[in-house]
Design a protein around this motif. Structure first.
Motif, PDB file in Angstrom:
ATOM      1  N   ALA A  34      42.195  47.727  39.120  1.00 60.31           N
ATOM      2  CA  ALA A  34      41.332  46.658  39.825  1.00 60.31           C
ATOM      3  C   ALA A  34      40.248  47.234  40.702  1.00 60.31           C
ATOM      4  N   LEU A  35      40.369  48.178  41.237  1.00 62.26           N
ATOM      5  CA  LEU A  35      39.223  48.783  41.785  1.00 62.26           C
ATOM      6  C   LEU A  35      37.736  48.921  41.150  1.00 62.26           C
ATOM      7  N   SER A  36      38.266  49.956  39.940  1.00 63.65           N
ATOM      8  CA  SER A  36      37.257  50.478  38.966  1.00 63.65           C
ATOM      9  C   SER A  36      36.515  49.253  38.262  1.00 63.65           C
ATOM     10  N   LEU A  37      37.361  48.232  37.908  1.00 57.65           N
ATOM     11  CA  LEU A  37      36.861  47.190  37.466  1.00 57.65           C
ATOM     12  C   LEU A  37      36.390  45.914  38.200  1.00 57.65           C
ATOM     13  N   ASN A  38      36.088  46.125  39.633  1.00 56.75           N
ATOM     14  CA  ASN A  38      35.463  45.363  40.446  1.00 56.75           C
ATOM     15  C   ASN A  38      36.427  43.884  40.561  1.00 56.75           C
ATOM     16  N   GLN A  39      37.512  43.930  40.500  1.00 51.82           N
ATOM     17  CA  GLN A  39      38.205  42.644  40.539  1.00 51.82           C
ATOM     18  C   GLN A  39      38.673  42.238  41.998  1.00 51.82           C
ATOM     19  N   PHE A  40      38.364  43.095  42.968  1.00 53.30           N
ATOM     20  CA  PHE A  40      38.576  42.829  44.267  1.00 53.30           C
ATOM     21  C   PHE A  40      37.089  42.242  44.938  1.00 53.30           C
ATOM     22  N   SER A  41      37.177  41.166  45.903  1.00 53.16           N
ATOM     23  CA  SER A  41      36.365  40.427  46.510  1.00 53.16           C
ATOM     24  C   SER A  41      36.635  40.190  48.168  1.00 53.16           C
ATOM     25  N   HIS A  66      42.554  38.639  38.829  1.00 53.89           N
ATOM     26  CA  HIS A  66      42.914  39.140  37.733  1.00 53.89           C
ATOM     27  C   HIS A  66      42.622  38.445  36.732  1.00 53.89           C
ATOM     28  N   PRO A  67      42.128  38.886  35.392  1.00 59.12           N
ATOM     29  CA  PRO A  67      41.775  38.188  34.120  1.00 59.12           C
ATOM     30  C   PRO A  67      42.851  37.303  33.683  1.00 59.12           C
ATOM     31  N   GLU A  68      44.149  37.901  33.705  1.00 63.11           N
ATOM     32  CA  GLU A  68      45.343  36.918  33.195  1.00 63.11           C
ATOM     33  C   GLU A  68      45.815  36.526  34.168  1.00 63.11           C
ATOM     34  N   MET A  69      46.503  37.098  35.293  1.00 63.07           N
ATOM     35  CA  MET A  69      47.076  36.744  36.439  1.00 63.07           C
ATOM     36  C   MET A  69      46.346  35.766  37.271  1.00 63.07           C
ATOM     37  N   GLY A  70      45.028  35.536  37.204  1.00 59.77           N
ATOM     38  CA  GLY A  70      44.407  34.541  38.038  1.00 59.77           C
ATOM     39  C   GLY A  70      44.314  35.342  39.535  1.00 59.77           C
ATOM     40  N   MET A  71      44.264  34.406  40.601  1.00 61.40           N
ATOM     41  CA  MET A  71      44.051  34.867  41.874  1.00 61.40           C
ATOM     42  C   MET A  71      45.485  35.436  42.028  1.00 61.40           C
TER      43      MET A  71
END
Ligand code: C2E
Ligand code: MG
Ligand code: MG
Ligand code: MG
Length: 292
Positions: A34-41, A66-71
């Motif tokens: 998540a960190l490397s893929l910039n999924q956090f905001s 997350h692309p599949e799990m959503g928020m």
């Protein structure tokens, strides 16, 4: 029969345990990515100064898309990150991102007094937390007093000299310290006078049944006056209705946050949110003030 039942129970138990382990492993791997893929905001929830009835600062709340799990809720993944150690990296990311958002808003005309970030007690287990924070602040050219540090009572309960020293270091660096979710769990009055605190944040469970619950009214009033007597400010979280807002103003609580004012919003939406909220509060407050 009992044996059979026992065996079935055992099988059921091991299955669900391995399923849980499976899910856990997958989430661990996903969290690492998540960190490397910039999924956090970060989302930001405005905090209102109850004297001026304007937005004074904001709490940063992490979001994981997350692309599949959503928020994915922080209530779910923060405990996992605390267990697998990723919280250290996530925590530093949160600080850096909060600094960047603050600067971005400033360049757009909003000079927010400060941002509160949540810091997990696990993050303090690394001896160099204060140094790591200092480095990030220097890199981002941010003053320490712009960052308020929210810690929960769990950390304070464990009142070792080491913990007190760490808090003092952060405080000396210029940060302010807020005790989050105050009054639930491990409440102990003794730490309150020993630690370098600035703000006590009353847990939302004491606010949610105001005005119906007489006990909650008493408890909230007591926490507010205790805070003031010790030289601290008080914030109420989870303010959802106008009666709670009015109660807190009458009780001289210093700050409030909650859905009544605004939910947490994405960074790019925050300036608009503040402008609209300030305008709304001016309209709500002004007529009743003239009545008096
Ligand atoms: P918290 O620090 O006590 O944050 C307040 C939570 O209450 C937030 O949930 C917020 O969205 C929610 N909230 C705000 N106003 C209201 C209201 O009026 N009513 C109700 N029912 N809820 C309200 P969220 O964002 O899901 O965060 C949950 C918890 O996750 C936080 O509780 C905090 O303990 C943790 N957390 C969030 N972001 C971070 C982070 O960056 N680092 C760490 N270590 N923990 C975080
Ligand atoms: Mg908090
Ligand atoms: Mg809280
Ligand atoms: Mg909480």
């Amino acid at each position: 029969r009992a044996k059979e039942l026992g065996r079935n129970h055992f099988r059921y138990y091991t299955q669900s345990l391995s399923e849980r382990t499976d899910k856990r492993l997958k989430t661990d791997a996903a969290l690492r990515e998540a960190l490397s893929l910039n999924q956090f905001s970060l989302h930001f929830q405005p905090i209102i100064d109850l004297t001026s009835c304007t937005v004074s600062h904001a709490e940063a709340l992490i979001r994981w898309h997350h692309p599949e799990m959503g928020m994915v809720s922080p209530e779910y993944f923060i405990p996992l990150a605390e267990e697998n150690g990723l919280i250290h990296e996530i925590g530093l990311w949160v600080l850096r991102e909060a600094c960047r958002c603050h600067k971005e808003w400033k360049s757009q005309g909003l000079d927010l007094q400060k941002i509160s970030i949540n810091v997990s007690s696990i993050q303090f287990q690394k001896a160099n937390l204060a140094d790591a924070f200092k480095t990030i602040l220097e890199e981002e050219a941010m003053e320490a007093h712009r960052i308020d540090i929210e810690i929960t009572e769990r950390y304070l309960m464990d009142q070792t000299e080491r913990n007190i020293h760490y808090l003092n270091t952060l405080k000396k660096a210029g940060h302010t310290i807020t005790v989050d979710d105050f009054g639930v769990g491990y409440s102990s009055m003794s730490y309150m006078k020993r630690l370098p605190l600035d703000i006590i944040k009353i847990d939302r469970s004491f606010i949610s049944d105001i005005p119906e619950d007489r006990n909650d009214i008493q408890i909230s009033q007591a926490i507010i006056s205790l805070s003031h007597n010790l030289g601290y400010k008080a914030t109420a979280e989870g303010v959802e209705i106008v009666e709670q807002f009015n109660f807190l103003r009458e009780t001289l609580c210093d700050y409030a946050q909650g859905y009544y004012f605004s939910p947490p919003v994405p960074a790019h939406h925050f300036i608009t949110c503040v402008e609209q909220l300030n305008a709304r509060l001016t309209n709500e407050i002004a007529p009743s003030e003239i009545d008096k």
